[in-house]
Design a protein around this motif. Structure first.
Motif, PDB file in Angstrom:
ATOM      1  N   THR A  56       0.860  -1.187   0.000  1.00  0.00           N
ATOM      2  CA  THR A  56       0.000   0.000   0.000  1.00  0.00           C
ATOM      3  C   THR A  56       0.893   1.233   0.000  1.00  0.00           C
ATOM      4  N   SER A  58      -0.643   4.532  -0.662  1.00  0.00           N
ATOM      5  CA  SER A  58      -1.454   5.594  -0.064  1.00  0.00           C
ATOM      6  C   SER A  58      -2.923   5.223  -0.091  1.00  0.00           C
ATOM      7  N   PHE A  84      -0.052   2.599 -13.788  1.00  0.00           N
ATOM      8  CA  PHE A  84       0.951   3.548 -14.275  1.00  0.00           C
ATOM      9  C   PHE A  84       2.239   2.767 -14.585  1.00  0.00           C
ATOM     10  N   ASN A  85       3.340   3.061 -13.896  1.00  0.00           N
ATOM     11  CA  ASN A  85       4.570   2.296 -14.177  1.00  0.00           C
ATOM     12  C   ASN A  85       4.639   1.067 -13.267  1.00  0.00           C
ATOM     13  N   SER A  86       4.793   1.342 -11.949  1.00  0.00           N
ATOM     14  CA  SER A  86       4.750   0.244 -10.972  1.00  0.00           C
ATOM     15  C   SER A  86       3.533   0.382 -10.066  1.00  0.00           C
ATOM     16  N   SER A  87       2.858   1.535 -10.124  1.00  0.00           N
ATOM     17  CA  SER A  87       1.742   1.784  -9.201  1.00  0.00           C
ATOM     18  C   SER A  87       0.410   1.664  -9.919  1.00  0.00           C
ATOM     19  N   THR A 113      -3.782   3.421  -3.457  1.00  0.00           N
ATOM     20  CA  THR A 113      -2.726   3.199  -4.451  1.00  0.00           C
ATOM     21  C   THR A 113      -1.790   2.100  -3.952  1.00  0.00           C
ATOM     22  N   VAL A 115       1.731  -0.392  -4.980  1.00  0.00           N
ATOM     23  CA  VAL A 115       2.922  -0.487  -5.829  1.00  0.00           C
ATOM     24  C   VAL A 115       3.341  -1.957  -5.889  1.00  0.00           C
ATOM     25  N   PRO A 123      10.202  -1.343  -6.760  1.00  0.00           N
ATOM     26  CA  PRO A 123       9.038  -1.227  -7.642  1.00  0.00           C
ATOM     27  C   PRO A 123       9.292  -1.917  -8.979  1.00  0.00           C
ATOM     28  N   ARG A 147      -3.862  10.985  -9.205  1.00  0.00           N
ATOM     29  CA  ARG A 147      -2.452  10.620  -8.975  1.00  0.00           C
ATOM     30  C   ARG A 147      -1.616  11.884  -8.761  1.00  0.00           C
ATOM     31  N   LEU A 151       0.411  12.900  -5.389  1.00  0.00           N
ATOM     32  CA  LEU A 151       1.874  13.018  -5.449  1.00  0.00           C
ATOM     33  C   LEU A 151       2.331  14.424  -5.056  1.00  0.00           C
ATOM     34  N   ARG A 156       5.999  14.519  -3.767  1.00  0.00           N
ATOM     35  CA  ARG A 156       6.736  13.697  -4.719  1.00  0.00           C
ATOM     36  C   ARG A 156       6.603  14.251  -6.136  1.00  0.00           C
TER      37      ARG A 156
HETATM   38  C1  LIG Z   1       5.617   2.647  -2.017  1.00  0.00           C
HETATM   39  C2  LIG Z   1       7.104   2.412  -2.194  1.00  0.00           C
HETATM   40  C3  LIG Z   1       7.346   0.998  -2.749  1.00  0.00           C
HETATM   41  C4  LIG Z   1       7.627   3.451  -3.231  1.00  0.00           C
HETATM   42  O1  LIG Z   1       9.010   3.184  -3.355  1.00  0.00           O
HETATM   43  P1  LIG Z   1      10.055   4.302  -3.886  1.00  0.00           P
HETATM   44  O2  LIG Z   1      11.398   3.737  -3.741  1.00  0.00           O
HETATM   45  O3  LIG Z   1       9.733   5.600  -3.252  1.00  0.00           O
HETATM   46  O4  LIG Z   1       9.755   4.267  -5.395  1.00  0.00           O
HETATM   47  P2  LIG Z   1       9.472   5.385  -6.488  1.00  0.00           P
HETATM   48  O5  LIG Z   1       9.742   6.782  -6.044  1.00  0.00           O
HETATM   49  O6  LIG Z   1      10.187   4.881  -7.699  1.00  0.00           O
HETATM   50  O7  LIG Z   1       7.893   5.242  -6.693  1.00  0.00           O
HETATM   51  C5  LIG Z   1       7.345   4.045  -7.154  1.00  0.00           C
HETATM   52  C6  LIG Z   1       5.901   4.280  -7.435  1.00  0.00           C
HETATM   53  O8  LIG Z   1       5.219   4.551  -6.211  1.00  0.00           O
HETATM   54  C7  LIG Z   1       4.400   5.685  -6.397  1.00  0.00           C
HETATM   55  N1  LIG Z   1       4.231   6.328  -5.096  1.00  0.00           N
HETATM   56  C8  LIG Z   1       5.195   6.576  -4.208  1.00  0.00           C
HETATM   57  N2  LIG Z   1       4.664   7.205  -3.129  1.00  0.00           N
HETATM   58  C9  LIG Z   1       3.357   7.343  -3.363  1.00  0.00           C
HETATM   59  C10 LIG Z   1       2.270   7.918  -2.636  1.00  0.00           C
HETATM   60  N3  LIG Z   1       2.444   8.472  -1.439  1.00  0.00           N
HETATM   61  N4  LIG Z   1       1.034   7.887  -3.187  1.00  0.00           N
HETATM   62  C11 LIG Z   1       0.844   7.326  -4.394  1.00  0.00           C
HETATM   63  N5  LIG Z   1       1.828   6.759  -5.135  1.00  0.00           N
HETATM   64  C12 LIG Z   1       3.072   6.782  -4.618  1.00  0.00           C
HETATM   65  C13 LIG Z   1       5.164   6.543  -7.375  1.00  0.00           C
HETATM   66  O9  LIG Z   1       4.322   7.494  -8.001  1.00  0.00           O
HETATM   67  C14 LIG Z   1       5.654   5.491  -8.337  1.00  0.00           C
HETATM   68  O10 LIG Z   1       4.600   5.153  -9.238  1.00  0.00           O
HETATM   69  P3  LIG Z   1       4.904   4.730 -10.777  1.00  0.00           P
HETATM   70  O11 LIG Z   1       6.032   3.720 -10.748  1.00  0.00           O
HETATM   71  O12 LIG Z   1       3.630   4.106 -11.250  1.00  0.00           O
HETATM   72  O13 LIG Z   1       5.269   5.967 -11.532  1.00  0.00           O
HETATM   73  C15 LIG Z   1       7.906   2.617  -0.870  1.00  0.00           C
HETATM   74  O14 LIG Z   1       7.735   3.929  -0.413  1.00  0.00           O
HETATM   75  C16 LIG Z   1       7.470   1.642   0.220  1.00  0.00           C
HETATM   76  O15 LIG Z   1       7.875   0.495   0.244  1.00  0.00           O
HETATM   77  N6  LIG Z   1       6.612   2.129   1.136  1.00  0.00           N
HETATM   78  C17 LIG Z   1       6.123   1.282   2.238  1.00  0.00           C
HETATM   79  C18 LIG Z   1       4.916   0.473   1.778  1.00  0.00           C
HETATM   80  C19 LIG Z   1       4.287  -0.231   2.931  1.00  0.00           C
HETATM   81  O16 LIG Z   1       4.972  -0.747   3.794  1.00  0.00           O
HETATM   82  N7  LIG Z   1       2.945  -0.234   2.950  1.00  0.00           N
HETATM   83  C20 LIG Z   1       2.168  -0.748   4.056  1.00  0.00           C
HETATM   84  C21 LIG Z   1       2.250  -2.195   4.201  1.00  0.00           C
HETATM   85  S1  LIG Z   1       1.722  -3.075   2.776  1.00  0.00           S
END
Ligand SMILES: CC(C)(COP(=O)(O)OP(=O)(O)OC[C@H]1O[C@@H](n2cnc3c(N)ncnc32)[C@H](O)[C@@H]1OP(=O)(O)O)[C@@H](O)C(=O)NCCC(=O)NCCS
Length: 172
Positions: A56, A58, A84-87, A113, A115, A123, A147, A151, A156
């Motif tokens: 998750t 967001s 999108f890309n990974s989300s 959202t 990932v 991702p 989105r 962001l 972001r």
């Molecule tokens: C979400 C997570 C994987 C993003 O990793 P990151 O290294 O910041 O990666 P990036 O900046 O390359 O972003 C990856 C994708 O996440 C999306 N993203 C990151 N933060 C976001 C947010 N707050 N809301 C929506 N999308 C978000 C980006 O837009 C991007 O999307 P895209 O690939 O489709 O363009 C990372 O922050 C994470 O692991 N967070 C903890 C998740 C978690 O523990 N959740 C609860 C338990 S399941």
């Protein structure tokens, strides 16, 4: 893996009954319990679309206007609106039903959202989503501005890069 999937392929329906352990002192469903169910149903939809482990990223604002009572049957429907890309954005709709009273109300709608991540928690690329029905197309089109809004709020994305948002607020 196919690089394109239909929106309907991610559809999930989950049904729960509100039991005493799920309630607050007013005998209504705890907000946190409902959010847990929403997270689970939406994660399954995201997994179905991506065939991947998902996390998750967001949850958009969830407001609690209607209490859901002990004994109600809660149905949660989830479907990916856009990839999108990974989300990917997932739409969740919640209804609560008092079956003996024959009353059913839609109580919540929300967007989460997720990932997709690989074995190193990085991702990973997901298939494109193809919407078909008018509702799927509307949700798909709105997903880009939602989105950008989330962001920008998460710091972001720079507000000046949120082109879709600018167009709805007529900022140009
Ligand atoms: C979400 C997570 C994987 C993003 O990793 P990151 O290294 O910041 O990666 P990036 O900046 O390359 O972003 C990856 C994708 O996440 C999306 N993203 C990151 N933060 C976001 C947010 N707050 N809301 C929506 N999308 C978000 C980006 O837009 C991007 O999307 P895209 O690939 O489709 O363009 C990372 O922050 C994470 O692991 N967070 C903890 C998740 C978690 O523990 N959740 C609860 C338990 S399941």
């Amino acid at each position: 893996m196919s690089s394109k999937k239909f929106a309907k392929e991610s559809a999930v329906i989950m049904t729960e009954m509100v039991l005493p352990n799920d309630t607050n002192t007013l005998n209504n469903l705890m907000g946190g319990k409902l959010m847990h169910w929403m997270d689970v149903v939406a994660a399954i939809a995201a997994q179905k679309h991506s065939n991947s482990i998902v996390v998750t990223a967001s949850a958009d604002n969830i407001s609690f206007q209607e209490p859901i009572a002990l004994g109600n049957v809660v149905t949660l429907k989830a479907q990916v609106t856009r990839a999108f890309n990974s989300s990917m954005e997932v739409f969740i709709e919640v209804t609560a039903e008092d079956i003996p009273a024959m009353k059913k109300v839609m109580t919540h709608r929300a967007f989460f959202t997720f990932v997709a991540v690989d074995e190193n928690n990085k991702p990973s690329r997901i298939p494109e989503l193809i919407p078909e029905t008018p509702e799927e197309i509307e949700n798909f089109e709105g997903a880009l501005r939602r989105r950008q809004l989330r962001l920008v709020l998460a710091k972001r994305m720079k507000p000046e890069d949120a082109v879709e948002l600018k167009s709805i607020f007529n900022l140009d």
